[in-house]
Design an enzyme around this catalytic site. Sequence first.
Site, PDB file in Angstrom:
ATOM      1  N   HIS A 117     -48.269  -7.251 -18.981  1.00 44.10           N
ATOM      2  CA  HIS A 117     -49.174  -8.403 -18.620  1.00 44.10           C
ATOM      3  C   HIS A 117     -49.705  -8.753 -17.338  1.00 44.10           C
ATOM      4  O   HIS A 117     -50.421  -9.714 -16.994  1.00 44.10           O
ATOM      5  CB  HIS A 117     -48.457  -9.820 -19.258  1.00 44.10           C
ATOM      6  CG  HIS A 117     -48.229  -9.824 -20.758  1.00 44.10           C
ATOM      7  ND1 HIS A 117     -49.171  -9.468 -21.665  1.00 44.10           N
ATOM      8  CD2 HIS A 117     -47.058 -10.247 -21.438  1.00 44.10           C
ATOM      9  CE1 HIS A 117     -48.959  -9.620 -22.813  1.00 44.10           C
ATOM     10  NE2 HIS A 117     -47.461  -9.958 -22.905  1.00 44.10           N
ATOM     11  N   ASP A 158     -45.765  -3.231 -28.194  1.00 42.40           N
ATOM     12  CA  ASP A 158     -45.251  -4.860 -28.063  1.00 42.40           C
ATOM     13  C   ASP A 158     -46.016  -5.428 -28.865  1.00 42.40           C
ATOM     14  O   ASP A 158     -47.159  -5.231 -28.976  1.00 42.40           O
ATOM     15  CB  ASP A 158     -45.242  -4.955 -26.771  1.00 42.40           C
ATOM     16  CG  ASP A 158     -44.716  -6.233 -26.276  1.00 42.40           C
ATOM     17  OD1 ASP A 158     -43.665  -6.303 -25.861  1.00 42.40           O
ATOM     18  OD2 ASP A 158     -45.168  -7.323 -26.646  1.00 42.40           O
ATOM     19  N   ASP A 235     -40.482  -6.759 -30.304  1.00 36.04           N
ATOM     20  CA  ASP A 235     -40.788  -8.101 -30.871  1.00 36.04           C
ATOM     21  C   ASP A 235     -41.665  -8.160 -32.107  1.00 36.04           C
ATOM     22  O   ASP A 235     -42.183  -9.203 -32.626  1.00 36.04           O
ATOM     23  CB  ASP A 235     -41.362  -8.904 -29.776  1.00 36.04           C
ATOM     24  CG  ASP A 235     -42.389  -8.050 -28.879  1.00 36.04           C
ATOM     25  OD1 ASP A 235     -42.787  -7.072 -29.168  1.00 36.04           O
ATOM     26  OD2 ASP A 235     -42.724  -8.541 -27.695  1.00 36.04           O
TER      27      ASP A 235
END
Length: 309
Positions: A117, A158, A235
Amino acid sequence: MIAFYTDRYVLPLPEGHRFPMAKYAQLRARVAEELPTIRLHEPPAATDGELALAHAPEYVERVALGRLSAQEVRAIGFPWSPAMVERSRRSTGATIAACRAALEEGVAVNLAGGTHHAHADQGQGYCVFNDAAVAARLLQAEVARCGRRFRVAVIDLDVHQGNGTATILRDDPDTFTLSIHGVTNFPFRKAESRLDVHLPDGTGDAAYLAALESALVQMRAAFSPDLIIYLAGADAHEDDRLGKLRLTTAGMRARDARVFALAEQLAVPIAVAMAGGYGRQIETTVGIHLNTVREALALHQRRSTEALA
């Protein structure tokens, strides 16, 4: 196989902070106990010059000197401290080192990283510096000195889109950014990767693996990498507090196996970073990361056997 780890990954956080910082030491302990053939190395810290290949030098300087605004610190999600800066440099340095080790041995692992990010001039979502983008740019620069191009595929699994990686590498024809992520999940304003696969909440093993297979076929048709950087977030698992998808542990292992099979089919090196994981039970997240390392080790062993044949 080499895996990179340092105690500097572990950043002291305020009581009640939701980032599972303890997972790094637990993963390192389980790797040492259950996969003893893996060589654990401490990574170097990424330098200002290396970071500047993907980040604005002014941003790197403000991070280093603690001159981020309160808003910028909130966007990152970690309080600023010298330890935060060191953690971020080491995590990036570890992915660089894993890429170099993968070029030598076929596969290597960073037991942290995947900070996808982070944009060129700002951090976000627990990400300060973008390790995959920095590593890709550094290896390209080193190979360019020999007069050759170096093509890097970033396969980001992810559950959150790799928006920072997409924006940093957007105009680079020698990179391919693939992100498979939850459509309703963070970041809520998505960037544009070379290939994005947006999955609805509740996606389970069969639908996920079919989407992954289709995406890898598309990537392979459009791009021939010299290196794969794999962000193996934990995740997407059904137990994850922030994930919204429903992959089982077996589904996660099948996901990893498919990515490693692609590297094997293409005969290209692959470097792995752990990326996110926020399981309701931290042991579940650590177990998923450990399974990724197991799959990487299995690929390394196959390649080593072939080299000796």
